[in-house]
Scaffold this motif. Structure first.
Motif, PDB file in Angstrom:
ATOM      1  N   ILE A 181       0.847  -1.199   0.000  1.00  0.00           N
ATOM      2  CA  ILE A 181       0.000   0.000   0.000  1.00  0.00           C
ATOM      3  C   ILE A 181       0.880   1.245   0.000  1.00  0.00           C
ATOM      4  CG2 ILE A 181      -1.865  -1.169   1.236  1.00  0.00           C
ATOM      5  CD1 ILE A 181      -1.002   0.387   3.754  1.00  0.00           C
ATOM      6  N   PRO A 182       0.356   2.380  -0.501  1.00  0.00           N
ATOM      7  CA  PRO A 182       1.096   3.644  -0.406  1.00  0.00           C
ATOM      8  C   PRO A 182       0.866   4.305   0.946  1.00  0.00           C
ATOM      9  CG  PRO A 182      -0.901   3.947  -1.665  1.00  0.00           C
ATOM     10  CD  PRO A 182      -0.858   2.491  -1.311  1.00  0.00           C
ATOM     11  N   VAL A 183       1.845   5.057   1.380  1.00  0.00           N
ATOM     12  CA  VAL A 183       1.749   5.788   2.645  1.00  0.00           C
ATOM     13  C   VAL A 183       0.981   7.093   2.442  1.00  0.00           C
ATOM     14  CG1 VAL A 183       3.109   7.076   4.357  1.00  0.00           C
ATOM     15  CG2 VAL A 183       3.822   4.810   3.667  1.00  0.00           C
ATOM     16  N   ALA A 241      -1.992   4.084   6.259  1.00  0.00           N
ATOM     17  CA  ALA A 241      -0.761   4.077   7.047  1.00  0.00           C
ATOM     18  C   ALA A 241      -0.121   5.454   6.947  1.00  0.00           C
ATOM     19  CB  ALA A 241       0.195   3.002   6.546  1.00  0.00           C
ATOM     20  N   ASP A 242       0.160   6.059   8.071  1.00  0.00           N
ATOM     21  CA  ASP A 242       0.796   7.370   8.083  1.00  0.00           C
ATOM     22  C   ASP A 242       2.318   7.277   8.123  1.00  0.00           C
ATOM     23  OD1 ASP A 242      -1.599   8.739   7.983  1.00  0.00           O
ATOM     24  OD2 ASP A 242      -1.807   8.838  10.164  1.00  0.00           O
ATOM     25  N   VAL A 243       2.835   6.084   8.395  1.00  0.00           N
ATOM     26  CA  VAL A 243       4.281   5.870   8.503  1.00  0.00           C
ATOM     27  C   VAL A 243       4.666   4.679   7.636  1.00  0.00           C
ATOM     28  CG1 VAL A 243       6.210   5.421  10.062  1.00  0.00           C
ATOM     29  CG2 VAL A 243       4.265   6.760  10.864  1.00  0.00           C
ATOM     30  N   ALA A 244       5.722   4.825   6.848  1.00  0.00           N
ATOM     31  CA  ALA A 244       6.202   3.716   6.036  1.00  0.00           C
ATOM     32  C   ALA A 244       6.757   2.615   6.935  1.00  0.00           C
ATOM     33  CB  ALA A 244       7.281   4.197   5.063  1.00  0.00           C
ATOM     34  N   GLU A 259       3.151  -4.012   3.634  1.00  0.00           N
ATOM     35  CA  GLU A 259       4.292  -3.136   3.398  1.00  0.00           C
ATOM     36  C   GLU A 259       3.779  -1.792   2.903  1.00  0.00           C
ATOM     37  OE1 GLU A 259       7.322  -4.744   0.944  1.00  0.00           O
ATOM     38  OE2 GLU A 259       7.677  -6.499   2.226  1.00  0.00           O
ATOM     39  N   ALA A 260       3.990  -0.764   3.725  1.00  0.00           N
ATOM     40  CA  ALA A 260       3.568   0.591   3.371  1.00  0.00           C
ATOM     41  C   ALA A 260       4.762   1.337   2.786  1.00  0.00           C
ATOM     42  CB  ALA A 260       3.027   1.319   4.598  1.00  0.00           C
ATOM     43  N   HIS A 261       4.660   1.717   1.508  1.00  0.00           N
ATOM     44  CA  HIS A 261       5.759   2.351   0.787  1.00  0.00           C
ATOM     45  C   HIS A 261       5.470   3.831   0.568  1.00  0.00           C
ATOM     46  CE1 HIS A 261       7.029  -1.752  -0.375  1.00  0.00           C
ATOM     47  NE2 HIS A 261       5.761  -1.962  -0.678  1.00  0.00           N
ATOM     48  N   PRO A 262       6.507   4.659   0.493  1.00  0.00           N
ATOM     49  CA  PRO A 262       6.305   6.010  -0.032  1.00  0.00           C
ATOM     50  C   PRO A 262       5.720   5.916  -1.436  1.00  0.00           C
ATOM     51  CG  PRO A 262       8.476   5.793   0.973  1.00  0.00           C
ATOM     52  CD  PRO A 262       7.889   4.410   0.940  1.00  0.00           C
ATOM     53  N   PRO A 263       4.908   6.890  -1.859  1.00  0.00           N
ATOM     54  CA  PRO A 263       4.181   6.776  -3.129  1.00  0.00           C
ATOM     55  C   PRO A 263       5.045   6.393  -4.323  1.00  0.00           C
ATOM     56  CG  PRO A 263       3.384   8.649  -1.897  1.00  0.00           C
ATOM     57  CD  PRO A 263       4.548   8.117  -1.123  1.00  0.00           C
ATOM     58  N   GLU A 264       6.240   7.002  -4.451  1.00  0.00           N
ATOM     59  CA  GLU A 264       7.067   6.704  -5.624  1.00  0.00           C
ATOM     60  C   GLU A 264       7.594   5.270  -5.591  1.00  0.00           C
ATOM     61  OE1 GLU A 264       9.545   8.577  -2.411  1.00  0.00           O
ATOM     62  OE2 GLU A 264       7.611   8.957  -3.380  1.00  0.00           O
ATOM     63  N   LEU A 265       7.936   4.779  -4.382  1.00  0.00           N
ATOM     64  CA  LEU A 265       8.406   3.405  -4.268  1.00  0.00           C
ATOM     65  C   LEU A 265       7.257   2.414  -4.432  1.00  0.00           C
ATOM     66  CD1 LEU A 265      10.983   3.682  -1.332  1.00  0.00           C
ATOM     67  CD2 LEU A 265      11.391   3.705  -3.804  1.00  0.00           C
ATOM     68  N   TYR A 266       6.069   2.827  -4.028  1.00  0.00           N
ATOM     69  CA  TYR A 266       4.896   1.964  -4.204  1.00  0.00           C
ATOM     70  C   TYR A 266       4.631   1.718  -5.681  1.00  0.00           C
ATOM     71  CZ  TYR A 266      -0.072   0.773  -4.451  1.00  0.00           C
ATOM     72  OH  TYR A 266      -1.276   0.174  -4.748  1.00  0.00           O
ATOM     73  N   GLU A 267       4.664   2.785  -6.488  1.00  0.00           N
ATOM     74  CA  GLU A 267       4.440   2.633  -7.923  1.00  0.00           C
ATOM     75  C   GLU A 267       5.530   1.777  -8.552  1.00  0.00           C
ATOM     76  OE1 GLU A 267       4.063   6.475  -9.629  1.00  0.00           O
ATOM     77  OE2 GLU A 267       2.287   7.031  -8.444  1.00  0.00           O
TER      78      GLU A 267
END
Length: 232
Positions: A143-145, A185-188, A211-219
């Motif tokens: 998921i994205p953070v 998730a507010d924290v990666a 796994e909560a990723h920052p948006p760019e890493l999520y993509e």
């Protein structure tokens, strides 16, 4: 019967702590935070009722004759209605408001990602329909953070229960039925998820990781999954 009892005991042991990967009292997002706040407020309400009862007990014990002017029926009404009802009504109103928040009844925050979660004895499979039918993962939900993720939960066989204690409340995974859950998730980082409904001998091992990723890493992560899923 003994086997079932032991499995349930083992599966709930990590939840006894106030912190940790499976603690509902260590929220990492607003939905889990709403549940944690409700828990603390209900604890405070119960403590207030207990304190009032103890005060009455102390008055009766240390001041003989206290309360004789009130009949037995009067004490029943005062102790059974007047004392707890205001506290219980306040808790009920607050709980209903939090419930409306959890199901998104009065939220305007947009959904930035959608996931399909399907339980089966004894594993979890995830698909990401926004990116195509071949993008999928098993045992790990990505998921994205910092944004709302809508999870559509169902089951392939029996009733399971989808629960990420630090991100949201639990919902049942019912065969032939889709239940929608919102998480954020507010924290990666990595968060634990479990099946919270006894579903057979493999119930305790039916866990998954978020796994909560920052948006760019999520993509980037889902693009890799998409390429891998499209490969022959």
């Amino acid at each position: 019967m003994f086997q079932r009892a032991s499995l349930l005991t083992v599966s709930t042991l990590p939840l006894a702590s106030c912190s940790g990967d499976l603690s509902a009292l260590d929220p990492a997002g607003p939905y889990a935070g709403a549940i944690a706040n409700l828990w603390w407020i209900m604890l405070a309400g119960a403590a207030a009722i207990l304190a009032l009862v103890l005060v009455l007990f102390a008055l009766v014990f240390f001041r003989p004759g206290f309360g004789r002017g009130l009949s037995q029926k009067g004490w029943m009404i005062a102790g059974g209605l007047v004392l707890p009802v205001p506290v219980l009504i306040a808790l009920m109103i607050y709980g209903m408001a939090q419930g409306e928040y959890l199901i998104g009844a009065w939220q305007k925050e947009p959904v930035i990602a959608r996931v399909e979660a399907k339980g089966a004895m004894w594993r979890w499979n995830f698909r990401y329909p926004d990116l195509g039918p071949d993008v999928a993962s098993e045992e790990t939900l990505h998921i994205p953070v910092g944004g709302v993720v809508e999870v559509q939960v169902t089951s392939d066989d029996v009733v399971h229960s989808f629960w990420i204690p630090r991100l949201a409340g639990k919902v049942d995974a019912v065969p032939g039925h889709i239940t929608t859950l919102r998480i954020r998730a507010d924290v990666a980082g990595r968060y634990g998820g479990v099946c919270a409904e006894y579903c057979g001998v493999g119930h305790t091992s039916m866990r998954f990781t978020v796994e909560a990723h920052p948006p760019e890493l999520y993509e980037q992560r889902l693009t890799e999954m998409s390429v891998r899923g499209a490969a022959p």
